[in-house]
Design an enzyme around this catalytic site. Structure first.
Site, PDB file in Angstrom:
ATOM      1  N   PRO A 100     -35.717 -27.633 -27.192  1.00 17.86           N
ATOM      2  CA  PRO A 100     -34.663 -27.353 -28.171  1.00 17.86           C
ATOM      3  C   PRO A 100     -33.800 -26.172 -27.752  1.00 17.86           C
ATOM      4  O   PRO A 100     -34.282 -25.279 -27.044  1.00 17.86           O
ATOM      5  CB  PRO A 100     -35.441 -27.011 -29.452  1.00 17.86           C
ATOM      6  CG  PRO A 100     -36.792 -26.592 -28.991  1.00 17.86           C
ATOM      7  CD  PRO A 100     -37.060 -27.316 -27.703  1.00 17.86           C
ATOM      8  N   ASP A 101     -32.526 -26.174 -28.189  1.00 18.87           N
ATOM      9  CA  ASP A 101     -31.725 -24.969 -27.969  1.00 18.87           C
ATOM     10  C   ASP A 101     -32.030 -23.988 -29.101  1.00 18.87           C
ATOM     11  O   ASP A 101     -33.003 -24.172 -29.848  1.00 18.87           O
ATOM     12  CB  ASP A 101     -30.229 -25.301 -27.791  1.00 18.87           C
ATOM     13  CG  ASP A 101     -29.583 -25.830 -29.062  1.00 18.87           C
ATOM     14  OD1 ASP A 101     -30.231 -25.819 -30.124  1.00 18.87           O
ATOM     15  OD2 ASP A 101     -28.414 -26.251 -29.005  1.00 18.87           O
ATOM     16  N   PHE A 102     -31.228 -22.953 -29.244  1.00 24.88           N
ATOM     17  CA  PHE A 102     -31.535 -21.927 -30.240  1.00 24.88           C
ATOM     18  C   PHE A 102     -30.773 -22.115 -31.545  1.00 24.88           C
ATOM     19  O   PHE A 102     -31.323 -21.972 -32.615  1.00 24.88           O
ATOM     20  CB  PHE A 102     -31.224 -20.527 -29.665  1.00 24.88           C
ATOM     21  CG  PHE A 102     -32.090 -20.195 -28.499  1.00 24.88           C
ATOM     22  CD1 PHE A 102     -33.320 -19.584 -28.685  1.00 24.88           C
ATOM     23  CD2 PHE A 102     -31.709 -20.528 -27.213  1.00 24.88           C
ATOM     24  CE1 PHE A 102     -34.148 -19.299 -27.609  1.00 24.88           C
ATOM     25  CE2 PHE A 102     -32.521 -20.245 -26.120  1.00 24.88           C
ATOM     26  CZ  PHE A 102     -33.741 -19.633 -26.327  1.00 24.88           C
ATOM     27  N   ARG A 103     -29.479 -22.436 -31.421  1.00 30.16           N
ATOM     28  CA  ARG A 103     -28.611 -22.307 -32.586  1.00 30.16           C
ATOM     29  C   ARG A 103     -28.062 -23.613 -33.143  1.00 30.16           C
ATOM     30  O   ARG A 103     -27.328 -23.576 -34.129  1.00 30.16           O
ATOM     31  CB  ARG A 103     -27.450 -21.353 -32.254  1.00 30.16           C
ATOM     32  CG  ARG A 103     -27.925 -19.951 -32.006  1.00 30.16           C
ATOM     33  CD  ARG A 103     -26.850 -19.001 -31.556  1.00 30.16           C
ATOM     34  NE  ARG A 103     -27.426 -17.682 -31.310  1.00 30.16           N
ATOM     35  CZ  ARG A 103     -28.066 -17.336 -30.184  1.00 30.16           C
ATOM     36  NH1 ARG A 103     -28.161 -18.191 -29.195  1.00 30.16           N
ATOM     37  NH2 ARG A 103     -28.597 -16.140 -30.054  1.00 30.16           N
ATOM     38  N   ASN A 174     -31.529 -19.570 -19.284  1.00 30.31           N
ATOM     39  CA  ASN A 174     -32.746 -20.320 -19.606  1.00 30.31           C
ATOM     40  C   ASN A 174     -33.953 -19.773 -18.851  1.00 30.31           C
ATOM     41  O   ASN A 174     -33.839 -19.306 -17.725  1.00 30.31           O
ATOM     42  CB  ASN A 174     -32.548 -21.801 -19.277  1.00 30.31           C
ATOM     43  CG  ASN A 174     -31.391 -22.391 -20.071  1.00 30.31           C
ATOM     44  OD1 ASN A 174     -30.956 -21.809 -21.069  1.00 30.31           O
ATOM     45  ND2 ASN A 174     -30.873 -23.520 -19.638  1.00 30.31           N
ATOM     46  N   ASP A 176     -36.693 -21.820 -18.632  1.00 31.78           N
ATOM     47  CA  ASP A 176     -37.528 -23.011 -18.435  1.00 31.78           C
ATOM     48  C   ASP A 176     -37.746 -23.346 -16.960  1.00 31.78           C
ATOM     49  O   ASP A 176     -38.502 -24.264 -16.641  1.00 31.78           O
ATOM     50  CB  ASP A 176     -36.937 -24.220 -19.188  1.00 31.78           C
ATOM     51  CG  ASP A 176     -35.480 -24.502 -18.817  1.00 31.78           C
ATOM     52  OD1 ASP A 176     -35.095 -24.272 -17.658  1.00 31.78           O
ATOM     53  OD2 ASP A 176     -34.731 -24.970 -19.695  1.00 31.78           O
ATOM     54  N   HIS A 193     -31.924 -14.008 -18.176  1.00 31.98           N
ATOM     55  CA  HIS A 193     -32.857 -13.631 -19.239  1.00 31.98           C
ATOM     56  C   HIS A 193     -34.300 -13.685 -18.746  1.00 31.98           C
ATOM     57  O   HIS A 193     -35.226 -13.892 -19.531  1.00 31.98           O
ATOM     58  CB  HIS A 193     -32.635 -14.487 -20.482  1.00 31.98           C
ATOM     59  CG  HIS A 193     -31.325 -14.178 -21.161  1.00 31.98           C
ATOM     60  ND1 HIS A 193     -30.806 -14.899 -22.199  1.00 31.98           N
ATOM     61  CD2 HIS A 193     -30.411 -13.194 -20.922  1.00 31.98           C
ATOM     62  CE1 HIS A 193     -29.636 -14.382 -22.571  1.00 31.98           C
ATOM     63  NE2 HIS A 193     -29.375 -13.359 -21.805  1.00 31.98           N
TER      64      HIS A 193
HETATM   65  P1  OAD Z   1     -27.547 -21.741 -28.094  1.00 30.59           P
HETATM   66  O1  OAD Z   1     -28.571 -22.526 -28.865  1.00 30.59           O
HETATM   67  O2  OAD Z   1     -26.991 -20.537 -28.725  1.00 30.59           O
HETATM   68  O3  OAD Z   1     -26.325 -22.681 -27.698  1.00 30.59           O
HETATM   69  C1  OAD Z   1     -26.528 -23.937 -27.106  1.00 30.59           C
HETATM   70  C2  OAD Z   1     -25.163 -24.631 -27.042  1.00 30.59           C
HETATM   71  O4  OAD Z   1     -25.336 -25.843 -26.348  1.00 30.59           O
HETATM   72  C3  OAD Z   1     -24.575 -24.966 -28.397  1.00 30.59           C
HETATM   73  O5  OAD Z   1     -23.201 -24.697 -28.387  1.00 30.59           O
HETATM   74  C4  OAD Z   1     -24.858 -26.478 -28.545  1.00 30.59           C
HETATM   75  O6  OAD Z   1     -23.868 -27.127 -29.299  1.00 30.59           O
HETATM   76  C5  OAD Z   1     -24.800 -26.911 -27.121  1.00 30.59           C
HETATM   77  N1  OAD Z   1     -25.623 -28.088 -26.781  1.00 30.59           N
HETATM   78  C6  OAD Z   1     -26.884 -28.391 -27.166  1.00 30.59           C
HETATM   79  N2  OAD Z   1     -27.325 -29.492 -26.547  1.00 30.59           N
HETATM   80  C7  OAD Z   1     -26.312 -29.909 -25.732  1.00 30.59           C
HETATM   81  C8  OAD Z   1     -26.141 -30.973 -24.825  1.00 30.59           C
HETATM   82  N3  OAD Z   1     -27.110 -31.870 -24.576  1.00 30.59           N
HETATM   83  N4  OAD Z   1     -24.965 -31.073 -24.178  1.00 30.59           N
HETATM   84  C9  OAD Z   1     -23.958 -30.184 -24.397  1.00 30.59           C
HETATM   85  N5  OAD Z   1     -24.060 -29.141 -25.238  1.00 30.59           N
HETATM   86  C10 OAD Z   1     -25.223 -29.005 -25.892  1.00 30.59           C
HETATM   87  O7  OAD Z   1     -28.233 -21.417 -26.683  1.00 30.59           O
HETATM   88  P2  OAD Z   1     -27.758 -20.350 -25.608  1.00 30.59           P
HETATM   89  O8  OAD Z   1     -26.300 -20.233 -25.567  1.00 30.59           O
HETATM   90  O9  OAD Z   1     -28.490 -20.659 -24.363  1.00 30.59           O
HETATM   91  O10 OAD Z   1     -31.755 -15.289 -25.504  1.00 30.59           O
HETATM   92  O11 OAD Z   1     -28.390 -19.028 -26.228  1.00 30.59           O
HETATM   93  C11 OAD Z   1     -28.300 -17.828 -25.521  1.00 30.59           C
HETATM   94  C12 OAD Z   1     -29.483 -16.957 -25.752  1.00 30.59           C
HETATM   95  O12 OAD Z   1     -29.779 -16.869 -27.148  1.00 30.59           O
HETATM   96  C13 OAD Z   1     -30.790 -17.445 -25.179  1.00 30.59           C
HETATM   97  O13 OAD Z   1     -30.926 -17.206 -23.793  1.00 30.59           O
HETATM   98  C14 OAD Z   1     -31.809 -16.672 -25.948  1.00 30.59           C
HETATM   99  C15 OAD Z   1     -31.219 -16.832 -27.331  1.00 30.59           C
HETATM  100  O14 OAD Z   1     -31.532 -15.849 -28.235  1.00 30.59           O
HETATM  101  C16 OAD Z   1     -32.819 -14.480 -25.640  1.00 30.59           C
HETATM  102  O15 OAD Z   1     -33.840 -14.851 -26.171  1.00 30.59           O
HETATM  103  C17 OAD Z   1     -32.638 -13.112 -25.078  1.00 30.59           C
END
Ligand code: OAD
Length: 386
Positions: A100-103, A174, A176, A193
Site C-alpha cells: 500500500p502507499d501512504f496517503r 521507498n 521496499d 528514506h
Molecule cells: P504517498 O502515499 O504520499 O503518495 C503516493 C502517490 O502515488 C499518490 O499521489 C497516489 O495517488 C499515487 N499512486 C498510488 N498508486 C499508484 C499507481 N499504481 N500508479 C500511479 N500512481 C499511484 O506516498 P509517497 O509520496 O511515497 O516517508 O510518500 C512519501 C513519504 O511519506 C514516504 O516515503 C514515507 C511517508 O511518510 C517516511 O516514512 C519518512
C-alpha cells in the site's frame, strides 16, 4: 542538515510544494478574472522593478518542449537531448506489487492503522514515538517485510532506462528494495528514506544485518541489542531523522546535470525529497506519472513568476507534463512509444518467472528440513505434556 521533517501542513490538506492550502488551490479557478490578472500583473511589474527577482516573461523564455504532452517528451528523448535522466519515485510505483502507499484515501497505510492505537497515523514512523513504543512499527514491518513482493512494470522500465544509457540516477522514497530486486545497480539508486539492509542499536550504534533483524521481526519480538539491550531499528529514515549523507552528495552532483526528470507515483508531500523537483535546471523538462497531479506551484506564484513547484496548466509552461494514470500503464506506454514495448514485456515476464522459480526452490529446500524437525518438536511437546 535537512531532515525528513513531517509535513504538518499536510493534515490540513496543504500542498507541500508551495506550502499553500490545497483547499485554497482548489477553490481558486484556473482562469481568474481580468481584474485579478491586471492587479497581479501590476504587483509583478512592481516587484520586478523594485527587487528584480521575477522570472523573465514568457515571450523571452526559451521553449523547452515543442509540445507539453507525452509526445513532446518522447520527441525530446528521440532527438537525443536526454543523457542524464533522473527518476524520482514514491510508494505509487509499488502499489501494483501489493504494497500500500501512504496517503491514498481508503487503501493508503495512514488510513488503515487504527489497530495500532496511534496518537496519529504518522506516529508509526516518528523517531520520538518509536523510542517510547517501538512495537507498532515492528508489527507493521512484519506485514510489509521487503522480499515478499515482486517488482512492477514500472521498476523494470527504470531498469531499461538505465540499460539504454539514459539514466543518471534513480531517487526513491521507498524502502521496499524493489529497485534492487528489479536489477537496477546499487550505484544508480539513492534510497532517500533509507533501507532495511542494515540496522543499528539506537543506544550504542552497534550494526546488525538484515538476517538478524528479519529473524526477530518474524519472531514478533522487539529487536534489542546483544551488547547493551537498546532497541535496534532498521536504517530507514523516520520523521525527525536525517536523510542518508549519500542523498545530499548525489543531489549536488546529479541535479545540475539533469536533462529530464521523471517523477513516478509520489504525492510529493514530504520534504526534503519533494523539493528536488526544483533542483533540476530551468531548461529541464519534468514529467509526472501519477494517479493525481502533485508538486504543483500555486497559481498566484505562477502569475507572479515566482515560487517553486511544477506548472502543468498555464500558457507559459513549456517544460512540465502530467500524465495521469497508473505507473505501470504509463511506463508501458512510454516504452511502447520509444520502441521498447516488447522488450519491457519480455523482461517483466522472464524476471517474474525467475523470481517465482527461486521462491519455489527456496520453499522446497526448507520443507525437508522442517519435516526432519517435526518428530523432535513432537517429542518435546509430548514430554512437556507428560
Ligand atoms: P504517498 O502515499 O504520499 O503518495 C503516493 C502517490 O502515488 C499518490 O499521489 C497516489 O495517488 C499515487 N499512486 C498510488 N498508486 C499508484 C499507481 N499504481 N500508479 C500511479 N500512481 C499511484 O506516498 P509517497 O509520496 O511515497 O516517508 O510518500 C512519501 C513519504 O511519506 C514516504 O516515503 C514515507 C511517508 O511518510 C517516511 O516514512 C519518512
Amino acid at each position: 542538515m535537512a531532515s525528513a521533517e513531517r509535513e504538518d501542513n499536510e493534515t490540513r490538506g496543504e500542498d507541500s510544494a508551495t506550502g499553500v492550502s490545497s483547499e485554497t488551490t482548489s477553490r481558486s479557478s484556473r482562469h481568474g478574472t481580468s481584474e485579478d490578472e491586471g492587479a497581479i500583473d501590476m504587483i509583478r511589474r512592481y516587484l520586478a522593478e523594485k527587487l528584480g527577482f521575477y522570472e523573465a516573461d514568457s515571450e523571452r523564455k526559451p521553449k523547452i518542449l515543442d509540445d507539453t504532452s507525452i509526445d513532446g517528451i518522447i520527441k525530446y528523448i528521440e532527438e537525443g537531448r536526454c543523457k542524464n535522466l533522473i527518476t524520482m519515485a514514491g510508494a505509487g510505483i509499488s502499489t501494483s506489487a501489493g504494497i500500500p502507499d501512504f496517503r491514498s484515501p481508503g487503501s493508503g497505510l495512514y488510513h488503515n492503522l487504527e489497530k495500532y492505537n496511534l496518537p496519529d497515523p504518522q506516529a508509526i514512523f516518528e523517531i520520538g514515538f518509536f523510542r517510547l513504543n517501538p512495537k507498532p512499527f515492528f508489527t507493521l514491518a512484519k506485514e510489509l517485510y521487503p522480499g515478499s513482493f515482486k517488482p512492477t512494470v514500472c521498476h523494470y522500465f527504470i531498469r531499461l532506462l538505465n540499460e539504454k544509457g539514459l539514466l543518471r540516477r534513480h531517487y526513491t522514497q521507498n524502502i521496499d528494495t524493489l529497485e534492487r530486486v528489479a536489477g537496477l545497480p546499487g550505484e544508480k539508486i539513492v534510497e532517500a528514506h533509507g533501507t532495511f539492509h542494515t540496522s543499528h542499536c539506537l543506544e550504542c550504534k552497534q550494526e546488525y544485518s538484515l538476517s538478524w533483524m528479519k529473524e526477530r521481526i518474524f519472531a514478533d519480538v522487539v529487536p534489542t541489542c546483544d551488547d547493551c539491550n537498546g532497541v535496534v531499528k532498521p536504517d530507514i529514515v523516520f520523521f525527525g531523522e536525517n536523510l542518508p549523507s549519500r542523498f545530499f552528495s548525489c543531489v549536488e552532483k546529479d541535479f545540475p546535470k539533469c536533462d529530464l526528470l521523471i517523477i513516478l507515483g509520489s504525492s510529493l508531500a514530504v520534504q526534503p525529497f519533494a523539493s528536488l523537483i526544483d533542483r533540476a535546471p530551468k531548461e529541464c523538462p519534468r514529467l509526472l506519472v501519477n494517479r493525481e497531479k502533485a508538486g504543483q506551484r500555486d497559481r498566484l506564484m505562477i502569475l507572479l513568476g515566482m515560487g517553486s513547484g511544477m506548472d502543468f496548466d498555464s500558457e507559459n509552461n513549456t517544460r512540465d507534463v502530467a500524465w495521469l494514470g497508473d505507473c505501470d500503464d504509463g511506463c508501458q506506454m512510454l516504452a511502447d512509444k520509444l520502441g521498447w514495448g516488447d522488450e519491457l514485456r519480455k523482461l517483466v515476464k522472464e524476471e517474474h518467472a525467475r523470481i517465482d522459480k527461486e521462491k519455489k526452490e527456496e520453499a522446497s529446500k526448507k520443507k525437508p528440513e522442517e519435516s526432519k524437525k517435526e518428530p523432535e518438536e513432537k517429542k518435546k511437546t509430548d514430554s512437556i505434556s507428560q
